[in-house]
Design an enzyme around this catalytic site. Sequence first.
Site, short mmCIF file in Angstrom:
data_model
loop_
_atom_site.label_atom_id
_atom_site.label_comp_id
_atom_site.label_asym_id
_atom_site.label_seq_id
_atom_site.Cartn_x
_atom_site.Cartn_y
_atom_site.Cartn_z
N ASP A 107 -60.87 -51.32 42.06
CA ASP A 107 -62.03 -51.10 41.28
C ASP A 107 -63.15 -50.66 42.11
OD1 ASP A 107 -61.82 -51.98 38.43
OD2 ASP A 107 -60.97 -53.83 39.22
N ARG B 136 -62.32 -41.41 45.07
CA ARG B 136 -61.71 -42.40 46.16
C ARG B 136 -62.03 -41.86 47.44
NH1 ARG B 136 -55.77 -43.86 44.72
NH2 ARG B 136 -56.17 -44.20 47.07
N TYR C 101 -59.08 -42.40 34.66
CA TYR C 101 -59.08 -43.52 33.67
C TYR C 101 -58.93 -42.61 32.13
CZ TYR C 101 -59.99 -47.42 36.57
OH TYR C 101 -59.99 -48.43 37.47
N PRO D 117 -61.60 -52.23 32.57
CA PRO D 117 -61.72 -51.89 34.00
C PRO D 117 -62.78 -50.67 34.02
CG PRO D 117 -59.77 -50.31 33.12
CD PRO D 117 -60.44 -51.40 31.94
#
Lengths: 611, 611
Positions: free
Chosen positions: A52, A246, A254, A333
Amino acid sequence: MLPLAPENCVDVLVIGAGPAGLMCGNALAAAGGLDVRIIDQRPSKVSAGQADGIQPRTIEVLHSYGLRERLLREGNQMHTCAFYNPNDVGEIELTSRAPDVTAPTARFPFEVCQVTLHQGAIEQMFLDSMAAHNLRVDRPVKPVAIELSREPEELHDLSSYPVKVTLARLDATTDTNRLEVVRAKYVVGADGAHSWVRKAFGITMEGEQTEYVWGVVDIVPDTNFPDIRNKTVIHSTNGSCMIIPREGDKVRLYVQLSENDIVDPGSGRVDKTRMSSEQILEVARKSFHPFHISPSSDVEWWTIYIIGQRVASSYSVEDRVFIAGDACHTHSPKAGQGMNASMNDTHNLAWKIVQVLRGCANPSILKTYEAERRKYAQDLIDFDKQFAALFSGKPRTSDNQDGVSHEEFLKAFQTFGGFTSGIGVHYSPSVIVNTKHQKCAKNLIIGERMLPQVFVRAADTRPVEIQDLLPADTRFKILVFLGSTKESRLMEINTLVNELSLPTSFLRKYPMGGQASLMFDIITIVAGDKQNFNYLSVPVIFRPHWSKVLLDDTDVTGRKGGGAYSRFGISTEEVTFVIVRPDGYVGMIAPAVALEDVHAYFASFLIAHAV
Amino acid sequence: MLPLAPENCVDVLVIGAGPAGLMCGNALAAAGGLDVRIIDQRPSKVSAGQADGIQPRTIEVLHSYGLRERLLREGNQMHTCAFYNPNDVGEIELTSRAPDVTAPTARFPFEVCQVTLHQGAIEQMFLDSMAAHNLRVDRPVKPVAIELSREPEELHDLSSYPVKVTLARLDATTDTNRLEVVRAKYVVGADGAHSWVRKAFGITMEGEQTEYVWGVVDIVPDTNFPDIRNKTVIHSTNGSCMIIPREGDKVRLYVQLSENDIVDPGSGRVDKTRMSSEQILEVARKSFHPFHISPSSDVEWWTIYIIGQRVASSYSVEDRVFIAGDACHTHSPKAGQGMNASMNDTHNLAWKIVQVLRGCANPSILKTYEAERRKYAQDLIDFDKQFAALFSGKPRTSDNQDGVSHEEFLKAFQTFGGFTSGIGVHYSPSVIVNTKHQKCAKNLIIGERMLPQVFVRAADTRPVEIQDLLPADTRFKILVFLGSTKESRLMEINTLVNELSLPTSFLRKYPMGGQASLMFDIITIVAGDKQNFNYLSVPVIFRPHWSKVLLDDTDVTGRKGGGAYSRFGISTEEVTFVIVRPDGYVGMIAPAVALEDVHAYFASFLIAHAV
């Protein structure tokens, strides 16, 4: 006949080595002097998936354990959130870019994304830190039975071990060494959404599964999408997507899916075999249109899930067994709260257990864990419900006037900024949160984390961030805002010194092992200027070391520091105590004239010791 | 008959593992692919003594090798310099406090003091970094003979090993393994003030010993002196003192002594046995009056010395043997330049040797080492003479009107700020410093280090410090200030892209191993705003990776970045190249219309390769 299982005793048994368990194990180990054990049923640390964004407040918390440098060195930072919505012809286009974090007081005004695949990830960071404190995760080991004594006498006896846990070593080669009995003073069940500990005590989860179904896929993208390195929310007529950039060139997507695609009609449960990463990416590709996106190499990891928004009915059993993290709350999330909420649960709990085990604090403070963290989880779920509905809803277009408008979404995104950043977490009044004298520092909110602020050290004019002086070392930090030190105030200050030196003073009543400095850390902040101030003029009781006297002044470059008294709303004409809890939250504020209230605050939960 | 010594070959032999040798060894090892050896005659690293303040520019340089974090974590920072002078009754009192560093562009506006006693010190930092690159100091080993071929053919042949060095292993147990012959392409003599290498080649030191004699003592003080944690200059009627606060509670005192106290009248040499730490402290005690100071525990380390201000007549022999650090310059410790000058010598030299050894650069660039660093050492000594005279001079008092006034001293301190901080180091025009187009960026001085400046990355709006993108990785950094990207400029930019894509372009002519990216790193800076800019709109030749496109804009908080074009004096209406050398110094600036000059700049010292 089964051989007798060996028995041993520990102060705390932590079950589960995910974010909540690791934060707990690390905090307990770092406190020192305790017998701690942490087990996990997985044979090795997770290789991917549990990731996360790390929120600004969580960065501050990790920093208080000395873990920030590595996090910031290895993680990717998200500063901007971009929003894409359909245009008139139904293709997505950039609507706006906004700061990802909308919390003006955040010390680190960005999110960090770090995925547990690598050595550098959160999990490894904790494992390394725990190892430095001689604590290692025992695995693969799982609990198979747990019993808590209900004898009031035993429960109240701090020397007793009222929890009996039978552990099974999953890699045992013989029955002889398979089972083991551990007797613990405290047990922390941080064993995930399907928590065995929670179920063993029949604690129920309240709330419902929702209809939102999401696919998650990690790729190195080949794309012409301009905001691929920003956190991005895409509302397309085909469904919603979120991009989380990332480390390196990787990206996590997502992707909103249809429930029909992945739920087994017979069982009603999610069936991952009904879906593939290719299918998730196919949905994403449609939502990205007119931009193209495809993986430039193999998909690193993927999963699917249905969002559940639930909270445990109770967080503890007799304040001897606690549950934490995903074991007590699950949520979507999208707002990136999961790992943050979990780590902050045990950050809240660990110091309380430590002080009780040391015999320094009354066990009643353990009740504040559920009071503070369960309320937070409920707020989180309320927020999450609104946010997830907006997020998963169809966008408003000319064809769909009932859809979610961008303005509506952006407003929610920014309104909840203080909440999603973790900066706005607010603990209600309790034995450790006393709001009586809030007016003495009206902008330092009691129950919220101490605001970051740069001061200069009086002795060497080095600029220091006050949060750097508030490590999670289980001590209460006594910030003494001494005010100005002009001649006319010296008598008042001297009187205070005399009162604090009495045996009835909190500084004298609660020494640990005879040393007040193991219980309290005093930091004195003077409204003075660096050109003329002599740090030796501060009374010794407020100056345990030369580094503990700070000035509310700018540094020599004039670029950092200054203005804190006015920013916090603290008078320079009286002495004001700001008491910061071991977890960095302001517990109490009081003027020197109300010193009795400070004594009473500590007396309500600390245990006086004969020196 | 002596056994034959074994022979082996290395690219570079570094003699001496002090600050200059370690910087050299680390830089060469980090470059990769070279056969490097570093020896030192001491059986282990020095345990104390060789310490100085690390200047702001040196912090930047260490940062370019990835060593800043540890330095700043472990060292003590000095932000303020305090000045004490005699009052009317001859007792010292605070005259003023001033910023220790007076260099407005310093990225790190403070000095760091770190003493080599601890694991965390400079020396250990380099040893650890070198070890990560598989280079370790071979010790105790010293050179006993050195021979340099004077055959022009051999000297010009890059594959030859013209230097033959005989090494003796001081801990050898038998004659058989005592001697060894090393043949080297290059030798760097970083073997200290009494350099064996320098003497072996008969290089003389120019300059004189001066009459200033100083004692140095490291203590944890018990004192009521208010500025004990600041760098402090004390001019007392008893003599001068300087305080350098160290890590923890330690302090280093420099104490002016009388020459008579410590020089042996017979030999005229310093005789340490004539002095003791107690005697030095006794002198300090008198100078501190009316404040008291005494060691609160044993004296950790002490020494005495006479200041010499000398520079070697030559820094190299045939550009095959070089001397660096204390081997070529000695000066007083007052301005804290020694360790800084030494490390910056080899920081300047190492990348040049690497590029020549790789066959990428013409050996003529090696001449710039002496040109740049010897001139710097001479400037340093000129400065040091003035400064040391002021420092060691008697203060002006009512009894001594000829003494040094505080105003005079403070003015010198601040005038020399750019110099003492290392920030003002300026290399003169040479094959690698071309000032022709200085006017294109009038505030980015060619020959000085690239100014620090925060930009935001276009792809993710993360604020980045440009110096962080200029690591000491032996590559030239091509900063392309693209200007605005409005419609009207696209043709101009496209023309430039075409020219840079030609085989005659510097980007195509000098690839290393077929990859331009091993020789050059391109960073593009656009005058655009983060709300609307699409980093994909930058031509691919200027965008080797998404992280290489920067915007001259503020970050999302509005607190960092922006204003660089105007600050540097660069037009947003044309493309401007700023070429930063591998050591972080601006080597050339040119507008795109003068692209031929950029080609000519590189053609003058780089060697074209067939791809």
